[in-house]
Design a protein around this motif. Sequence first.
Motif, PDB file in Angstrom:
ATOM      1  N   ALA A 143       0.750  -1.339   0.044  1.00  0.00           N
ATOM      2  CA  ALA A 143      -0.027   0.033   0.017  1.00  0.00           C
ATOM      3  C   ALA A 143       0.947   1.288  -0.168  1.00  0.00           C
ATOM      4  CB  ALA A 143      -1.015   0.036   1.053  1.00  0.00           C
ATOM      5  N   PHE A 144       2.144   1.169   0.026  1.00  0.00           N
ATOM      6  CA  PHE A 144       2.862   2.472   0.163  1.00  0.00           C
ATOM      7  C   PHE A 144       4.054   2.663  -0.863  1.00  0.00           C
ATOM      8  CE2 PHE A 144       1.866   0.252   4.043  1.00  0.00           C
ATOM      9  CZ  PHE A 144       1.288   1.451   4.662  1.00  0.00           C
ATOM     10  N   GLY A 145       3.441   2.358  -2.388  1.00  0.00           N
ATOM     11  CA  GLY A 145       4.355   2.474  -3.503  1.00  0.00           C
ATOM     12  C   GLY A 145       4.385   4.012  -3.793  1.00  0.00           C
ATOM     13  N   TYR A 146       3.245   4.880  -3.721  1.00  0.00           N
ATOM     14  CA  TYR A 146       3.411   6.344  -3.787  1.00  0.00           C
ATOM     15  C   TYR A 146       4.239   7.067  -2.922  1.00  0.00           C
ATOM     16  CZ  TYR A 146      -0.107   5.238  -7.400  1.00  0.00           C
ATOM     17  OH  TYR A 146      -0.795   4.816  -8.432  1.00  0.00           O
ATOM     18  N   LEU A 147       4.215   6.467  -1.714  1.00  0.00           N
ATOM     19  CA  LEU A 147       4.985   7.103  -0.624  1.00  0.00           C
ATOM     20  C   LEU A 147       6.245   6.736  -0.886  1.00  0.00           C
ATOM     21  CD1 LEU A 147       4.370   7.239   3.336  1.00  0.00           C
ATOM     22  CD2 LEU A 147       6.574   6.398   2.503  1.00  0.00           C
ATOM     23  N   ALA A 148       6.702   5.618  -1.062  1.00  0.00           N
ATOM     24  CA  ALA A 148       7.902   5.130  -1.327  1.00  0.00           C
ATOM     25  C   ALA A 148       8.678   5.994  -2.887  1.00  0.00           C
ATOM     26  CB  ALA A 148       8.115   3.758  -1.708  1.00  0.00           C
ATOM     27  N   ARG A 149       7.958   5.924  -3.522  1.00  0.00           N
ATOM     28  CA  ARG A 149       8.233   6.885  -5.091  1.00  0.00           C
ATOM     29  C   ARG A 149       8.580   8.070  -4.658  1.00  0.00           C
ATOM     30  NH1 ARG A 149       4.035   8.063  -9.666  1.00  0.00           N
ATOM     31  NH2 ARG A 149       3.215   9.560  -7.823  1.00  0.00           N
ATOM     32  N   ASP A 150       7.626   8.772  -3.940  1.00  0.00           N
ATOM     33  CA  ASP A 150       7.776  10.207  -3.559  1.00  0.00           C
ATOM     34  C   ASP A 150       8.828  10.579  -2.636  1.00  0.00           C
ATOM     35  OD1 ASP A 150       5.775  10.555  -5.568  1.00  0.00           O
ATOM     36  OD2 ASP A 150       4.169  10.619  -4.179  1.00  0.00           O
ATOM     37  N   TYR A 151       9.537   9.620  -1.803  1.00  0.00           N
ATOM     38  CA  TYR A 151      10.052  10.161  -0.527  1.00  0.00           C
ATOM     39  C   TYR A 151      11.558   9.196  -0.845  1.00  0.00           C
ATOM     40  CZ  TYR A 151       6.074  12.877   0.624  1.00  0.00           C
ATOM     41  OH  TYR A 151       5.135  13.778   0.640  1.00  0.00           O
ATOM     42  N   GLY A 152      11.803   8.533  -1.881  1.00  0.00           N
ATOM     43  CA  GLY A 152      13.060   7.732  -2.128  1.00  0.00           C
ATOM     44  C   GLY A 152      13.305   6.588  -1.356  1.00  0.00           C
ATOM     45  N   LEU A 153      11.885   5.873  -0.962  1.00  0.00           N
ATOM     46  CA  LEU A 153      12.024   4.563  -0.289  1.00  0.00           C
ATOM     47  C   LEU A 153      12.086   3.261  -1.434  1.00  0.00           C
ATOM     48  CD1 LEU A 153       9.893   5.505   3.125  1.00  0.00           C
ATOM     49  CD2 LEU A 153      12.197   5.867   2.677  1.00  0.00           C
ATOM     50  N   LYS A 154      12.305   2.291  -0.738  1.00  0.00           N
ATOM     51  CA  LYS A 154      11.872   1.025  -1.426  1.00  0.00           C
ATOM     52  C   LYS A 154      10.998   0.005  -0.763  1.00  0.00           C
ATOM     53  CE  LYS A 154      14.042  -3.318  -3.536  1.00  0.00           C
ATOM     54  NZ  LYS A 154      15.250  -4.110  -3.736  1.00  0.00           N
ATOM     55  N   GLN A 155       9.984  -0.345  -1.295  1.00  0.00           N
ATOM     56  CA  GLN A 155       9.057  -1.066  -0.447  1.00  0.00           C
ATOM     57  C   GLN A 155       9.085  -2.394  -0.943  1.00  0.00           C
ATOM     58  OE1 GLN A 155       4.183  -0.934   0.117  1.00  0.00           O
ATOM     59  NE2 GLN A 155       5.008  -0.856  -1.992  1.00  0.00           N
ATOM     60  N   VAL A 156       9.143  -3.446   0.061  1.00  0.00           N
ATOM     61  CA  VAL A 156       9.112  -4.980  -0.345  1.00  0.00           C
ATOM     62  C   VAL A 156       7.846  -5.158   0.511  1.00  0.00           C
ATOM     63  CG1 VAL A 156      10.074  -7.210  -0.178  1.00  0.00           C
ATOM     64  CG2 VAL A 156      11.628  -5.043  -0.523  1.00  0.00           C
ATOM     65  N   ALA A 157       6.711  -5.822  -0.176  1.00  0.00           N
ATOM     66  CA  ALA A 157       5.472  -6.106   0.453  1.00  0.00           C
ATOM     67  C   ALA A 157       5.089  -7.863   0.530  1.00  0.00           C
ATOM     68  CB  ALA A 157       4.474  -5.718  -0.415  1.00  0.00           C
ATOM     69  N   ILE A 158       4.470  -8.026   1.653  1.00  0.00           N
ATOM     70  CA  ILE A 158       4.338  -9.651   1.738  1.00  0.00           C
ATOM     71  C   ILE A 158       3.213 -10.061   0.900  1.00  0.00           C
ATOM     72  CG2 ILE A 158       3.824 -11.394   3.563  1.00  0.00           C
ATOM     73  CD1 ILE A 158       5.015  -9.307   5.672  1.00  0.00           C
ATOM     74  N   MET A 159       2.190  -9.283   1.074  1.00  0.00           N
ATOM     75  CA  MET A 159       0.853  -9.389   0.266  1.00  0.00           C
ATOM     76  C   MET A 159       0.917  -8.145  -0.884  1.00  0.00           C
ATOM     77  SD  MET A 159      -1.728 -10.345   3.181  1.00  0.00           S
ATOM     78  CE  MET A 159      -1.068  -9.286   4.683  1.00  0.00           C
ATOM     79  N   GLY A 160      -0.379  -8.564  -1.681  1.00  0.00           N
ATOM     80  CA  GLY A 160      -0.257  -7.759  -2.761  1.00  0.00           C
ATOM     81  C   GLY A 160      -1.116  -6.475  -2.585  1.00  0.00           C
ATOM     82  N   LEU A 161      -1.392  -5.842  -3.818  1.00  0.00           N
ATOM     83  CA  LEU A 161      -2.295  -4.606  -3.620  1.00  0.00           C
ATOM     84  C   LEU A 161      -3.566  -4.511  -2.883  1.00  0.00           C
ATOM     85  CD1 LEU A 161      -1.849  -3.477  -7.465  1.00  0.00           C
ATOM     86  CD2 LEU A 161      -0.802  -2.603  -5.706  1.00  0.00           C
ATOM     87  N   SER A 162      -4.145  -5.867  -2.880  1.00  0.00           N
ATOM     88  CA  SER A 162      -5.302  -5.972  -2.117  1.00  0.00           C
ATOM     89  C   SER A 162      -4.767  -6.854  -0.604  1.00  0.00           C
ATOM     90  CB  SER A 162      -6.287  -6.805  -2.565  1.00  0.00           C
ATOM     91  OG  SER A 162      -7.351  -7.107  -1.638  1.00  0.00           O
ATOM     92  N   PRO A 163      -4.994  -6.468   0.366  1.00  0.00           N
ATOM     93  CA  PRO A 163      -4.431  -7.207   1.428  1.00  0.00           C
ATOM     94  C   PRO A 163      -4.757  -8.584   1.593  1.00  0.00           C
ATOM     95  CG  PRO A 163      -6.178  -5.810   2.221  1.00  0.00           C
ATOM     96  CD  PRO A 163      -5.849  -5.427   0.943  1.00  0.00           C
ATOM     97  N   ASP A 164      -5.745  -9.099   1.026  1.00  0.00           N
ATOM     98  CA  ASP A 164      -6.027 -10.484   1.086  1.00  0.00           C
ATOM     99  C   ASP A 164      -5.579 -11.473  -0.203  1.00  0.00           C
ATOM    100  OD1 ASP A 164      -7.707  -9.523  -1.060  1.00  0.00           O
ATOM    101  OD2 ASP A 164      -9.658 -10.576  -0.364  1.00  0.00           O
TER     102      ASP A 164
END
Length: 318
Positions: free
Chosen positions: A216-237
């Motif tokens: 859920a944090f792709g835009y935050l990562a893009r806009d503030y120089g972070l890299k997100q690695v997610a366990i689950m996908g775009l939908s949390p189920d």
Amino acid sequence: MVLKLFRPMALSAITLAFLVFILAGCGSASQGKLVEGKLNVVTSFYPLYFLAEQIGGSGANVINMIPAGVEPHDWSPKSRDLDTASKAQLFLYNGAGLEGWVDDFLQGLPSDTKLMTVEASKDIVKISGNPEGHDDDHDDDEHSHHVDPHTWVSPKSMLIMAKTVLDQFVAADQSHKSDYEANYAKLQTKLTELDDSYTKALNAAPRKDIVTSHQAFGYLARDYGLKQVAIMGLSPDAEPKAQDLLRIAKYVKDNGIKYIFFEELVSDELAKTLAREANVSTMVLNPLEGLTPEQEAKGEDYFSLMKANLQNLVQALQ
């Protein structure tokens, strides 16, 4: 969009522990009522409710369709929601695939409705994500990518959405144009201050990698120089595969990750299981898809929760 992807998985210690995780239950129709003499605005979920309340002020009656404590990926409108919206003047939805029900909903409106509708994320440059949550670097199937709908989690995107909402308020109710613009100016100032806080704090953070339960944090990562690695996908189920979980556990260990982030509206069992496997701690990172009843009772809002997110990010990235 609600993505329910179930794939065969090899059994391992890490997969056995997460096979069942409880999602927030589906909610009932909205509790709000239309008010004569005000601009009646219906919103699809909390971030848009927040923007509409801030910009509308005393001149608007804002009704949020999703009750507190309900995860929006798992919610769909009832006939009462359609009836309420059809009699309102303005309907705000996020778009970008978040509300998989919205096309049918809008087609179900009566032909004589005066309802104006707007896709609040329409002016944001979209990014893609993997429905299953595994890293883009390890996915060669271009067709598995979907538009990431989680625009509002970045203050930079929220600034764009706020302007879109203002424009629609003015179009729907010219008589209160100056009030809406004044309210928007105050909101814009606070969002800009929040954006500045994120930029300054995250630029100074020595680490840039975050591991999250939900992508859920792709835009935050893009806009503030972070890299997100997610366990689950775009939908949390969206269910992750065994090899992805094992790869993430290795990534956590290899990169000195200290915390795995989870959220309040879905079960934290998977994040805790992975944290135990990698011998790290867990911490909340709120995607702000909705308030819990407790947060609502305490008067929490987008700003207070985003400031708490920033504090947790700074701690995790040391």
